[in-house]
Design an enzyme around this catalytic site. Structure first.
Site, PDB file in Angstrom:
ATOM      1  N   LYS A  65     -35.018 -19.585  -4.162  1.00  0.00           N
ATOM      2  CA  LYS A  65     -35.516 -18.823  -5.310  1.00  0.00           C
ATOM      3  C   LYS A  65     -35.196 -17.347  -5.076  1.00  0.00           C
ATOM      4  O   LYS A  65     -35.195 -16.885  -3.930  1.00  0.00           O
ATOM      5  CB  LYS A  65     -37.036 -19.023  -5.435  1.00  0.00           C
ATOM      6  CG  LYS A  65     -37.731 -18.154  -6.484  1.00  0.00           C
ATOM      7  CD  LYS A  65     -37.283 -18.451  -7.908  1.00  0.00           C
ATOM      8  CE  LYS A  65     -37.997 -17.531  -8.923  1.00  0.00           C
ATOM      9  NZ  LYS A  65     -37.450 -17.733 -10.287  1.00  0.00           N
TER      10      LYS A  65
ATOM     11  N   CYS B 284     -32.565  -8.821 -13.465  1.00  0.00           N
ATOM     12  CA  CYS B 284     -33.828  -8.278 -13.009  1.00  0.00           C
ATOM     13  C   CYS B 284     -34.142  -6.991 -13.733  1.00  0.00           C
ATOM     14  O   CYS B 284     -33.249  -6.303 -14.211  1.00  0.00           O
ATOM     15  CB  CYS B 284     -33.781  -8.070 -11.503  1.00  0.00           C
ATOM     16  SG  CYS B 284     -34.042  -9.638 -10.672  1.00  0.00           S
TER      17      CYS B 284
END
Ligand code: YRO
Length: 309
Positions: free
Chosen positions: A45, A128
């Site tokens: 992840k 992000c």
């Protein structure tokens, strides 16, 4: 008979199928299960500085043609993944560490510490947050270039970039030029198709709780978007940039389509969440059957060989 092994940036993978970051790869138990499965690699992840619980549930919803998620980056924090990497590396397949951050300045420190733990490859997740009011880093070419140049300085293993989908050739061109200037060793295309909205018409309600129901789309419905991005970057780099194809791989033939567009490996997200790690063996069987039906014995025989009319 049919060889489904592959290599990316000089690293050998026993199978071309692996998990997409986010799918069954947050905890130690999940990562070990990937190691014990038929997966060709273990992908973590995306990690942040601090451990995170992520968003409130329901935060993932699967439907017949795909999925929507707004997980909110649940992860153990980069120190925990750095500590886990040596153990994961004993499981006989490459380890890909996915590095993220809640802002641009988080990336270099995480990348340096993770690099010191020596994963086989590092993937930098550009989906992000940037500065509030700006788009995600991957949709800001200048921020992407700044960030990639900073992380490249501290990464000594092969460095890949996980990109969001682009929908305009001008964006492919600009990002291709950025990537060409930043010492990138491979691409992973694509992250989820951002900010979709799935509605339940019966209950007249959204299906996930965070962000008023908005989230990243994955699975079958995004396959044409993923294939277009694989093909566009394959052409920009004239077949010389290794590409991991991610998006809409549910059956062996979907992986075959990614390989025809130029992918050297493929990742599975939605179907892995829905089916579990048994999906890897099934996909291997299906892709091997597809290749032998077409007279191909290895992936390189058809990689990038998509015909145009
Ligand atoms: O929600 C997530 O953790 C997530 N989901 C995705 O489909 N792709 C991602 O890259 C991430 C992590 C990054 C972010 C969307 C939370 C900014």
């Amino acid at each position: 008979m049919t060889d489904l092994s592959t290599s990316i940036a000089g690293v050998r993978f026993p199978s071309c199928f692996m998990n997409a970051s986010g799918a069954l790869c947050v905890t130690r138990d999940e990562l070990l299960a990937l190691g014990l499965s038929r997966a060709g690699a273990i992908v973590t992840k995306s990690m942040t500085v601090e451990p995170r619980d992520g968003n409130p549930a329901p935060r993932y919803f699967g439907f017949p043609s795909g999925s929507i998620n707004s997980m909110g980056l649940p992860n153990l924090g980069y120190k925990a993944y750095a500590a886990l990497i040596p153990e994961l590396k004993t499981l006989g397949k490459p380890v890909i560490a996915s590095v993220a951050g809640l802002c641009e300045d988080d990336f270099p420190m995480i990348a340096a510490t993770i690099n010191a733990a020596k994963p086989d490859l590092i993937e930098v997740n550009l989906s992000c947050p940037n500065i509030p009011g700006k788009p995600q880093i991957g949709y800001d070419a200048e921020a992407s270039e700044r960030l990639l140049k900073r992380v490249r300085k501290v990464i000594t293993v092969p460095m890949g970039v996980k990109l969001p989908p682009y929908f305009d050739p001008a964006h492919h061109t600009v990002m291709g030029a950025v990537i060409g200037r930043c010492g990138v060793d491979f691409l992973n295309l694509i992250n989820s198709v951002g900010n979709g909205l799935v509605v339940d018409p019966e209950r007249e309600v959204v299906v996930i709780k965070p962000k008023g129901g908005f989230g990243g789309l994955g699975g079958t419905i995004i396959k044409p978007v993923a294939l277009a991005n694989v093909r566009a970057f394959w052409k920009i780099f004239e077949g010389r940039m290794p590409i991991i194809g991610t998006g809409g791989v549910v059956k062996g033939v979907d992986a075959f389509e990614h390989v025809l567009c130029g992918a050297s490996a493929v990742q599975i997200g939605t179907v892995l969440v829905e089916e579990g790690v048994d999906a890897f063996g099934r996909l291997e069987t299906e892709l091997a059957a597809q290749l032998s039906k077409k007279g191909y014995t290895r992936l390189e025989d058809c990689r990038g060989k998509l015909k145009e009319l």
